[in-house]
Design a protein around this motif. Structure first.
Motif, PDB file in Angstrom:
ATOM      1  N   ILE A  14       0.837  -1.211   0.000  1.00  0.00           N
ATOM      2  CA  ILE A  14       0.000   0.000   0.000  1.00  0.00           C
ATOM      3  C   ILE A  14       0.867   1.254   0.000  1.00  0.00           C
ATOM      4  O   ILE A  14       0.633   2.200  -0.761  1.00  0.00           O
ATOM      5  N   GLU A  15       1.885   1.262   0.871  1.00  0.00           N
ATOM      6  CA  GLU A  15       2.731   2.448   0.967  1.00  0.00           C
ATOM      7  C   GLU A  15       3.585   2.619  -0.294  1.00  0.00           C
ATOM      8  O   GLU A  15       3.966   3.742  -0.644  1.00  0.00           O
ATOM      9  N   GLY A  16       3.861   1.511  -0.988  1.00  0.00           N
ATOM     10  CA  GLY A  16       4.539   1.607  -2.274  1.00  0.00           C
ATOM     11  C   GLY A  16       3.674   2.319  -3.302  1.00  0.00           C
ATOM     12  O   GLY A  16       4.172   3.136  -4.101  1.00  0.00           O
ATOM     13  N   LYS A  17       2.361   2.037  -3.292  1.00  0.00           N
ATOM     14  CA  LYS A  17       1.438   2.702  -4.210  1.00  0.00           C
ATOM     15  C   LYS A  17       1.353   4.201  -3.906  1.00  0.00           C
ATOM     16  O   LYS A  17       1.246   5.025  -4.817  1.00  0.00           O
ATOM     17  N   ILE A  18       1.408   4.532  -2.607  1.00  0.00           N
ATOM     18  CA  ILE A  18       1.387   5.950  -2.215  1.00  0.00           C
ATOM     19  C   ILE A  18       2.603   6.673  -2.791  1.00  0.00           C
ATOM     20  O   ILE A  18       2.504   7.781  -3.322  1.00  0.00           O
ATOM     21  N   GLN A  19       3.769   6.033  -2.703  1.00  0.00           N
ATOM     22  CA  GLN A  19       4.984   6.638  -3.245  1.00  0.00           C
ATOM     23  C   GLN A  19       4.901   6.809  -4.766  1.00  0.00           C
ATOM     24  O   GLN A  19       5.350   7.814  -5.320  1.00  0.00           O
ATOM     25  N   GLU A  20       4.295   5.836  -5.421  1.00  0.00           N
ATOM     26  CA  GLU A  20       4.133   5.931  -6.875  1.00  0.00           C
ATOM     27  C   GLU A  20       3.242   7.107  -7.259  1.00  0.00           C
ATOM     28  O   GLU A  20       3.529   7.850  -8.215  1.00  0.00           O
ATOM     29  N   LEU A  21       2.166   7.303  -6.493  1.00  0.00           N
ATOM     30  CA  LEU A  21       1.263   8.413  -6.771  1.00  0.00           C
ATOM     31  C   LEU A  21       1.949   9.751  -6.535  1.00  0.00           C
ATOM     32  O   LEU A  21       1.771  10.705  -7.299  1.00  0.00           O
ATOM     33  N   ARG A  22       2.734   9.834  -5.484  1.00  0.00           N
ATOM     34  CA  ARG A  22       3.453  11.074  -5.200  1.00  0.00           C
ATOM     35  C   ARG A  22       4.474  11.375  -6.293  1.00  0.00           C
ATOM     36  O   ARG A  22       4.651  12.540  -6.692  1.00  0.00           O
ATOM     37  N   ALA A  23       5.122  10.336  -6.785  1.00  0.00           N
ATOM     38  CA  ALA A  23       6.095  10.528  -7.864  1.00  0.00           C
ATOM     39  C   ALA A  23       5.399  10.980  -9.137  1.00  0.00           C
ATOM     40  O   ALA A  23       5.918  11.819  -9.889  1.00  0.00           O
ATOM     41  N   LEU A  24       4.199  10.436  -9.367  1.00  0.00           N
ATOM     42  CA  LEU A  24       3.426  10.816 -10.544  1.00  0.00           C
ATOM     43  C   LEU A  24       3.054  12.297 -10.491  1.00  0.00           C
ATOM     44  O   LEU A  24       3.200  13.033 -11.472  1.00  0.00           O
ATOM     45  N   GLY A  27       5.987  14.583 -10.990  1.00  0.00           N
ATOM     46  CA  GLY A  27       6.482  14.585 -12.357  1.00  0.00           C
ATOM     47  C   GLY A  27       5.739  15.520 -13.283  1.00  0.00           C
ATOM     48  O   GLY A  27       6.009  15.559 -14.485  1.00  0.00           O
ATOM     49  N   GLY A  28       4.764  16.239 -12.737  1.00  0.00           N
ATOM     50  CA  GLY A  28       4.059  17.239 -13.539  1.00  0.00           C
ATOM     51  C   GLY A  28       2.823  16.714 -14.239  1.00  0.00           C
ATOM     52  O   GLY A  28       2.236  17.416 -15.064  1.00  0.00           O
ATOM     53  N   GLU A  29       2.415  15.486 -13.954  1.00  0.00           N
ATOM     54  CA  GLU A  29       1.210  14.942 -14.566  1.00  0.00           C
ATOM     55  C   GLU A  29      -0.018  15.723 -14.090  1.00  0.00           C
ATOM     56  O   GLU A  29      -0.132  16.063 -12.911  1.00  0.00           O
ATOM     57  N   ALA A  30      -0.923  16.003 -14.973  1.00  0.00           N
ATOM     58  CA  ALA A  30      -2.121  16.783 -14.636  1.00  0.00           C
ATOM     59  C   ALA A  30      -3.184  15.886 -14.009  1.00  0.00           C
ATOM     60  O   ALA A  30      -4.252  15.648 -14.592  1.00  0.00           O
ATOM     61  N   VAL A  31      -2.877  15.357 -12.850  1.00  0.00           N
ATOM     62  CA  VAL A  31      -3.823  14.499 -12.145  1.00  0.00           C
ATOM     63  C   VAL A  31      -3.854  14.910 -10.679  1.00  0.00           C
ATOM     64  O   VAL A  31      -2.870  15.380 -10.121  1.00  0.00           O
ATOM     65  N   ASN A  32      -5.025  14.760 -10.084  1.00  0.00           N
ATOM     66  CA  ASN A  32      -5.178  15.059  -8.648  1.00  0.00           C
ATOM     67  C   ASN A  32      -5.181  13.738  -7.889  1.00  0.00           C
ATOM     68  O   ASN A  32      -6.127  12.953  -8.007  1.00  0.00           O
ATOM     69  N   VAL A  33      -4.108  13.520  -7.155  1.00  0.00           N
ATOM     70  CA  VAL A  33      -3.967  12.234  -6.463  1.00  0.00           C
ATOM     71  C   VAL A  33      -4.217  12.358  -4.964  1.00  0.00           C
ATOM     72  O   VAL A  33      -4.098  11.376  -4.238  1.00  0.00           O
ATOM     73  N   ASP A  34      -4.584  13.565  -4.514  1.00  0.00           N
ATOM     74  CA  ASP A  34      -4.710  13.782  -3.066  1.00  0.00           C
ATOM     75  C   ASP A  34      -5.737  12.867  -2.421  1.00  0.00           C
ATOM     76  O   ASP A  34      -5.488  12.282  -1.357  1.00  0.00           O
ATOM     77  N   GLU A  35      -6.894  12.731  -3.043  1.00  0.00           N
ATOM     78  CA  GLU A  35      -7.953  11.893  -2.462  1.00  0.00           C
ATOM     79  C   GLU A  35      -7.535  10.421  -2.414  1.00  0.00           C
ATOM     80  O   GLU A  35      -7.790   9.720  -1.438  1.00  0.00           O
ATOM     81  N   GLU A  36      -6.883   9.966  -3.473  1.00  0.00           N
ATOM     82  CA  GLU A  36      -6.454   8.568  -3.510  1.00  0.00           C
ATOM     83  C   GLU A  36      -5.362   8.311  -2.468  1.00  0.00           C
ATOM     84  O   GLU A  36      -5.354   7.268  -1.806  1.00  0.00           O
ATOM     85  N   ILE A  37      -4.443   9.260  -2.326  1.00  0.00           N
ATOM     86  CA  ILE A  37      -3.389   9.115  -1.310  1.00  0.00           C
ATOM     87  C   ILE A  37      -4.004   9.079   0.086  1.00  0.00           C
ATOM     88  O   ILE A  37      -3.610   8.268   0.934  1.00  0.00           O
ATOM     89  N   LYS A  38      -4.985   9.951   0.312  1.00  0.00           N
ATOM     90  CA  LYS A  38      -5.656   9.975   1.618  1.00  0.00           C
ATOM     91  C   LYS A  38      -6.335   8.642   1.896  1.00  0.00           C
ATOM     92  O   LYS A  38      -6.258   8.102   3.018  1.00  0.00           O
ATOM     93  N   ARG A  39      -6.990   8.085   0.889  1.00  0.00           N
ATOM     94  CA  ARG A  39      -7.664   6.797   1.067  1.00  0.00           C
ATOM     95  C   ARG A  39      -6.669   5.682   1.357  1.00  0.00           C
ATOM     96  O   ARG A  39      -6.876   4.856   2.259  1.00  0.00           O
ATOM     97  N   LEU A  40      -5.551   5.681   0.630  1.00  0.00           N
ATOM     98  CA  LEU A  40      -4.537   4.647   0.817  1.00  0.00           C
ATOM     99  C   LEU A  40      -3.849   4.782   2.188  1.00  0.00           C
ATOM    100  O   LEU A  40      -3.498   3.777   2.803  1.00  0.00           O
TER     101      LEU A  40
END
Length: 318
Positions: A14-24, A27-40
């Motif tokens: 799970i924490e690996g997925k969080i790191q992947e989202l933060r890296a994404l 990297g300047g990707e136009a995505v909002n990952v805050d909600e997914e990170i909070k859920r994870l």
């Protein structure tokens, strides 16, 4: 990133997925990952808590040995002011496996005895992985003598797989040194508190843990021999260490029931290594309360209190 134990793999994923989202996101990707990170994060915390409420004795052994777990030096740095280390046994040499000295604990002068394993390759070699030689225990006796002479309470931090079993240590009287340190601890006329912060292995631990009050961290272990050593003796197979751990009553919960220890210091969810400051503060508050309870005892009362504690071990089951 944490160093994950084998049984923590679901949390690592799970924490690996969080790191992947933060890296994404970085990297300047136009995505909002805050909600997914909070859920994870919530899922990770829940999974971690579920795992740690059901630890087996062997899993607790692995937690007690975790490389990132705070060691004695961390507790001294966090709890003791004006710490002055004292070196040497005045007979042979200095033993870095045991840190000893004087300092102030929350305004009160105290003597410190602590087994230090080391935090990296260099310091682990320096401290001999926390396995003391005879001179370490003779140094402990010297510090306890000094504490009694000046009326200073003794605080011991226990974290060792056991006393060093090398030929040189045996030649210099390892068993005699352990016995004298144990005897000195039992006869001290000043209050003494011992805290098992990781491993409490055999005579190597009890040599500085014969205290009025003995506490353990929630996921620490305390035993007469390591699970691997017991498996080697009982089944001639160290690979059966898990079986040995299941039957040895080495956990804080078992030992509290047996009357071997006086209390358990709760660890943060996921073990002491996940929140060092929290567990060090909790240990400090436990020590402070125990010392306050014995503040008005005279020397004879302190000795009698300690004597009754050790004579009562195991009677809770009768």
């Amino acid at each position: 990133m944490h160093s994950y134990l084998e049984f923590e793999k679901p949390v690592a994923d799970i924490e690996g997925k969080i790191q992947e989202l933060r890296a994404l996101a970085a990297g300047g990707e136009a995505v909002n990952v805050d909600e997914e990170i909070k859920r994870l994060k919530g899922k990770s915390a829940y999974t971690l808590q579920e795992i740690y409420t059901k630890l087996t004795p062997w899993q607790k052994t692995l937690v007690a040995r975790h490389p990132d777990r705070p060691h004695a030096a961390d507790y001294i740095a966090g709890l003791i002011e004006d710490f002055t280390p004292l070196a040497g046994d005045r007979k042979f040499a200095e033993d870095h496996a045991i840190i000893a000295g004087l300092g102030r604990f929350r305004g009160q002068s105290v003597a410190i005895l602590a087994q230090e394993k080391g935090a990296d390759t260099q310091t682990r070699l320096k401290h001999n992985f926390g396995m003391a030689r005879p001179e370490g225990y003779r140094k402990a006796v010297r510090i306890m003598d000094m504490a009694e002479r000046y009326g200073l309470p003794v605080i011991s931090l226990v974290d060792t797989a056991g006393a060093y079993p090398g030929i040189g240590a045996e030649e210099r009287g390892q068993s005699e040194a352990i016995a004298r340190s144990t005897d000195k601890g039992l006869g001290l006329g000043v209050p003494s508190i011992a805290m098992v912060i990781g491993e409490g292995g055999s005579g190597g631990a009890i040599a500085i843990a014969t205290a009025n009050k003995v506490f353990m961290l929630e996921h620490a272990i305390y035993s007469v021999i390591s699970p691997e050593g017991a498996a080697s003796i009982l089944w001639r197979d160290s690979a059966r260490a898990q079986d040995a751990a299941m039957n040895m009553k080495i956990t804080a919960q078992d030992l509290l029931q047996l009357g071997v220890i006086d209390g358990i210091v709760e660890e943060p969810s996921g073990g002491a290594h996940r929140s060092r400051e929290t567990v060090i503060d909790r240990a400090g508050r436990t020590i402070e309360t125990a010392l306050a309870d014995m503040a008005d005892m005279d020397a004879e009362t302190v000795r009698q209190n300690r004597r009754e504690k050790f004579l009562s071990i195991g009677r809770t089951l009768s």
